[in-house]
Design a protein around this motif. Structure first.
Motif, PDB file in Angstrom:
ATOM      1  N   UNK A 102       6.728   7.901  -1.464  1.00 27.08           N
ATOM      2  CA  UNK A 102       5.577   7.021  -1.257  1.00 27.08           C
ATOM      3  C   UNK A 102       4.874   7.335   0.064  1.00 27.08           C
ATOM      4  N   UNK A 103       5.670   7.544   1.125  1.00 25.02           N
ATOM      5  CA  UNK A 103       5.076   7.906   2.415  1.00 25.02           C
ATOM      6  C   UNK A 103       4.352   9.242   2.312  1.00 25.02           C
ATOM      7  N   UNK A 104       4.962  10.192   1.602  1.00 22.81           N
ATOM      8  CA  UNK A 104       4.349  11.510   1.429  1.00 22.81           C
ATOM      9  C   UNK A 104       3.012  11.402   0.702  1.00 22.81           C
ATOM     10  N   UNK A 105       2.981  10.623  -0.376  1.00 21.48           N
ATOM     11  CA  UNK A 105       1.738  10.459  -1.147  1.00 21.48           C
ATOM     12  C   UNK A 105       0.645   9.851  -0.276  1.00 21.48           C
ATOM     13  N   UNK A 106       0.964   8.769   0.411  1.00 21.67           N
ATOM     14  CA  UNK A 106      -0.056   8.062   1.193  1.00 21.67           C
ATOM     15  C   UNK A 106      -0.602   8.933   2.327  1.00 21.67           C
ATOM     16  N   UNK A 107       0.298   9.543   3.103  1.00 21.18           N
ATOM     17  CA  UNK A 107      -0.151  10.276   4.285  1.00 21.18           C
ATOM     18  C   UNK A 107      -0.836  11.587   3.912  1.00 21.18           C
ATOM     19  N   UNK A 108      -0.286  12.312   2.941  1.00 25.55           N
ATOM     20  CA  UNK A 108      -0.882  13.601   2.570  1.00 25.55           C
ATOM     21  C   UNK A 108      -2.251  13.412   1.924  1.00 25.55           C
ATOM     22  N   UNK A 109      -2.406  12.382   1.105  1.00 18.48           N
ATOM     23  CA  UNK A 109      -3.726  12.103   0.529  1.00 18.48           C
ATOM     24  C   UNK A 109      -4.723  11.734   1.623  1.00 18.48           C
ATOM     25  N   UNK A 110      -4.295  10.881   2.550  1.00 17.14           N
ATOM     26  CA  UNK A 110      -5.204  10.464   3.618  1.00 17.14           C
ATOM     27  C   UNK A 110      -5.627  11.657   4.476  1.00 17.14           C
ATOM     28  N   UNK A 111      -4.669  12.486   4.882  1.00 18.65           N
ATOM     29  CA  UNK A 111      -4.998  13.628   5.736  1.00 18.65           C
ATOM     30  C   UNK A 111      -5.819  14.673   4.984  1.00 18.65           C
ATOM     31  N   UNK A 112      -5.430  14.962   3.738  1.00 20.57           N
ATOM     32  CA  UNK A 112      -6.162  15.960   2.956  1.00 20.57           C
ATOM     33  C   UNK A 112      -7.597  15.543   2.694  1.00 20.57           C
ATOM     34  N   UNK A 113      -7.804  14.263   2.367  1.00 19.95           N
ATOM     35  CA  UNK A 113      -9.168  13.777   2.121  1.00 19.95           C
ATOM     36  C   UNK A 113      -9.980  13.732   3.416  1.00 19.95           C
TER      37      UNK A 113
END
Length: 342
Positions: free
Chosen positions: A138-149
């Protein structure tokens, strides 16, 4: 006068018995989807069976066996031989593996080298490992999506370069190095979070703050990996004609991102996150050891010491089933996205 020119009340009624147009095509598509799903399930099951066979074979190649490894001081050779017979170690390994696989669909994971039910031994540690891996995902999904976007909103800018460079650097750091660094900074120096996990009477972490460092030790390398995937998927999607049209039409950047870039990049992003599931569960074994977390890491270490094939295979079977389920979900997302485009 043609039927199309007749008033609505005077038009001939359609034949009630005639099939609706497109119904055979819909049934064919549904049948094809079910066939693809069955094929995916069969391939995943076959791969898992091959992996379990390799596990049994690898344990068999280790020096000694479970009867020798679990022998108490002072036991005679006759006692050890009796235990070997009780555990079925005097039977061919293929026969033992076939019996274990035959019982697997019923939920029977066999008996450990110390005479305990494997399912009972894993009933608490495996859910603990799933909790750790699930939170890290869950942490990976949230942070990676935020940084990538965030990086994709201004391609080629300072933020994009900083995010891409940081993601590459973090990706190269193993989980145990991240774990040690987190312990030094947040536990030894700052004193904010505990460095070890204490289990309560139920065998689960006694407080939520004991999960923070293990979760981030697992998640940080995967955040680097998935941030790069998200950024690359969005960059590929940005070249699509409908995205260029949206930009020319003057839509705000956040709307182009949410309505045009992310839907098309979703299959690649989902595939990357599904791959991370296996890495998270695999890395959990190391991280659990560092933080004394009550998961399958300690169970697996003891099983290898005891040459306990059924217990090792039980851990692999449960972990493989979870990973296969996540990969299957990613396949379905990819298939749905492809069908929607078609």
């Amino acid at each position: 006068m043609s039927p199309a020119e007749l008033p609505r009340a005077d038009r001939p009624a359609p034949d009630a018995g005639a099939p609706e147009r497109g119904a055979p095509g819909g049934l064919a598509r549904a049948g094809s989807a079910v066939a693809r799903l069955a094929g995916l399930l069969a391939r995943r099951a076959l791969l898992l069976a091959v992996l379990l066979a390799l596990v049994f074979g690898a344990v068999e190649l280790l020096p000694g066996d479970a009867a020798d490894a679990t022998a108490e001081r002072g036991e005679s050779a006759a006692d050890i031989e009796a235990r070997r017979h009780l555990l079925g170690l005097d039977r061919p390994v293929l026969e033992r593996f076939a019996d274990w696989m035959a019982a697997l669909p019923t939920g029977d994971l066999g008996t450990s080298a110390r005479g305990e039910s494997v399912a009972t031994l894993l009933s608490t540690p495996f859910p603990n490992t799933l909790l750790l891996g699930g939170l890290a995902l869950l942490v990976t999904v949230a942070v990676s999506l935020a940084l990538g976007c965030w990086a994709a909103l201004r391609p080629g800018g300072a933020v994009d370069r900083a995010v891409s460079g940081s993601a590459t650097a973090v990706l190269a750091v193993p989980e145990f190095v991240v774990a040690v660094a987190l312990v030094l900074v947040f536990s030894q120096w700052a004193g904010w979070l505990p460095a070890v996990t204490i289990a309560d009477a139920a065998g689960t972490p006694a407080s939520w703050d004991m999960l923070v460092l293990p979760v981030f030790a697992l998640a940080i390398p995967q955040i680097g990996w998935n941030t790069r995937i998200v950024r690359a998927a969005l960059a590929d999607e940005a070249a699509a004609p409908h995205v260029e049209t949206a930009v020319i039409d003057g839509l705000p950047r956040h709307r182009v991102l949410s309505h045009h870039l992310l839907p098309g990049a979703l299959p690649a992003i989902t595939a990357g996150l599904a791959t991370s599931t296996g890495m998270l569960l695999g890395g959990a074994v190391v991280v659990e050891t560092i933080f004394n977390y009550p998961g399958v890491g300690s169970v697996l270490a003891g099983a290898v010491t005891d040459r306990d094939g059924p217990l090792i295979a039980g851990v692999v079977a449960l972990t493989g089933a979870v990973i296969s389920g996540v990969l299957l979900l990613a396949d379905l997302v990819r298939a749905k996205a492809s069908g929607g485009r078609g």
